[in-house]
Design an enzyme around this catalytic site. Structure first.
Site, PDB file in Angstrom:
ATOM      1  N   ARG A  54       0.823  -1.212   0.000  1.00  0.00           N
ATOM      2  CA  ARG A  54       0.000   0.000   0.000  1.00  0.00           C
ATOM      3  C   ARG A  54       0.856   1.262   0.000  1.00  0.00           C
ATOM      4  NH1 ARG A  54      -5.437  -0.248   1.033  1.00  0.00           N
ATOM      5  NH2 ARG A  54      -5.432  -2.208   2.202  1.00  0.00           N
ATOM      6  N   HIS A  77     -19.283  10.299   1.375  1.00  0.00           N
ATOM      7  CA  HIS A  77     -19.683   8.934   1.725  1.00  0.00           C
ATOM      8  C   HIS A  77     -21.205   8.849   1.618  1.00  0.00           C
ATOM      9  CE1 HIS A  77     -19.519   5.038   3.718  1.00  0.00           C
ATOM     10  NE2 HIS A  77     -20.513   5.449   4.492  1.00  0.00           N
ATOM     11  N   MET A 123     -11.916   4.283  -4.337  1.00  0.00           N
ATOM     12  CA  MET A 123     -12.259   3.063  -3.621  1.00  0.00           C
ATOM     13  C   MET A 123     -11.071   2.354  -2.986  1.00  0.00           C
ATOM     14  SD  MET A 123     -15.408   3.318  -3.905  1.00  0.00           S
ATOM     15  CE  MET A 123     -16.147   1.791  -3.350  1.00  0.00           C
ATOM     16  N   ARG A 124      -9.970   3.066  -2.752  1.00  0.00           N
ATOM     17  CA  ARG A 124      -8.832   2.449  -2.086  1.00  0.00           C
ATOM     18  C   ARG A 124      -8.726   2.978  -0.660  1.00  0.00           C
ATOM     19  NH1 ARG A 124      -8.328  -1.787  -4.481  1.00  0.00           N
ATOM     20  NH2 ARG A 124      -6.299  -2.132  -3.525  1.00  0.00           N
ATOM     21  N   ASP A 128     -14.120   6.740   7.262  1.00  0.00           N
ATOM     22  CA  ASP A 128     -15.424   7.428   7.206  1.00  0.00           C
ATOM     23  C   ASP A 128     -15.773   8.076   8.545  1.00  0.00           C
ATOM     24  OD1 ASP A 128     -16.629   4.615   5.304  1.00  0.00           O
ATOM     25  OD2 ASP A 128     -15.669   6.468   4.611  1.00  0.00           O
TER      26      ASP A 128
END
Ligand code: GRF
Length: 199
Positions: free
Chosen positions: A66, A110, A91-92, A146
């Protein structure tokens, strides 16, 4: 000087387009890069059609690495020196190190009324929970998935018989109103929350 905005996408980029459309000559910010993690992101062509510089860093060669992927992202970002990063359908999952580097300058949208339904499949989960309302949230990105400070929320009704797709379809236009409204404020360091409701 306008604030320089880099927008990270993974898909169609409808939120990216809404942000770009709103950044007119009087707007305190300007788009300087649209960056995707896959060549399949339809938003890349949409950005290019609007004359916005694009870049793509495929995450697949960095499987299990990553930080290597993020180092490549950082190389692309350095070229444009953004003041603000907007995650828009990106989306990572980002590492705490990358997030720390951009803390206070990175936003995400979100598709739920956070802190409800963090993570994926938010429309399905809202229906399963029997919610009467659903919505989306723009928040600052912090190490908590989030979970960063909320900068704006839009609320829509849940109607009898709604499917997850019905909710997603009804919500998307509200996302396209909310994110630009939040960015206009954020670009001038105004963190007063934006709230949008539909009947
Ligand atoms: C949207 O539902 C957004 O809430 C989520 O990704 C979806 C697709 O966004 N983050 P876009 O059309 O690629 O902007």
């Amino acid at each position: 000087m306008k604030k320089r905005v880099a927008i990270l996408i993974s898909g169609g980029g409808s939120n990216m387009e809404a942000l770009v459309r709103d950044m007119d000559e009087r707007h305190p910010a300007e788009p300087v890069l649209v960056l995707a993690n896959t060549a399949n992101a339809g938003g890349l062509a949409k950005a290019a059609a609007r004359g916005i510089p694009t870049a793509m860093v495929d995450h697949r060669p960095f499987k299990g690495d990553r930080s290597g992927f993020e180092a490549a992202l950082t190389e692309e970002l350095k070229k444009v020196a953004p003041d603000i990063i907007c995650l828009a359908g990106f989306m990572r999952i980002l590492t705490p190190e990358f997030i720390a580097r951009w803390q206070g300058k990175m936003l995400n949208i979100h598709p739920s009324i956070l802190p409800l339904f963090r993570g994926l499949h938010t429309h399905q989960r809202a229906l399963e929970a029997g919610m009467a309302v659903h919505g989306c949230t723009v928040h600052e990105v912090t190490g908590e998935l989030d979970g960063g400070p909320i900068l704006g929320q839009a609320v829509i009704p849940v109607k009898d018989g709604d499917t997850p797709d019905d909710l997603a379809t009804r919500l998307l236009p509200m996302e396209h109103k909310l994110y630009p409204a939040v960015l206009r404020r954020f670009a001038v360091s105004n963190r007063e929350k934006v709230t949008l409701m539909v009947g």
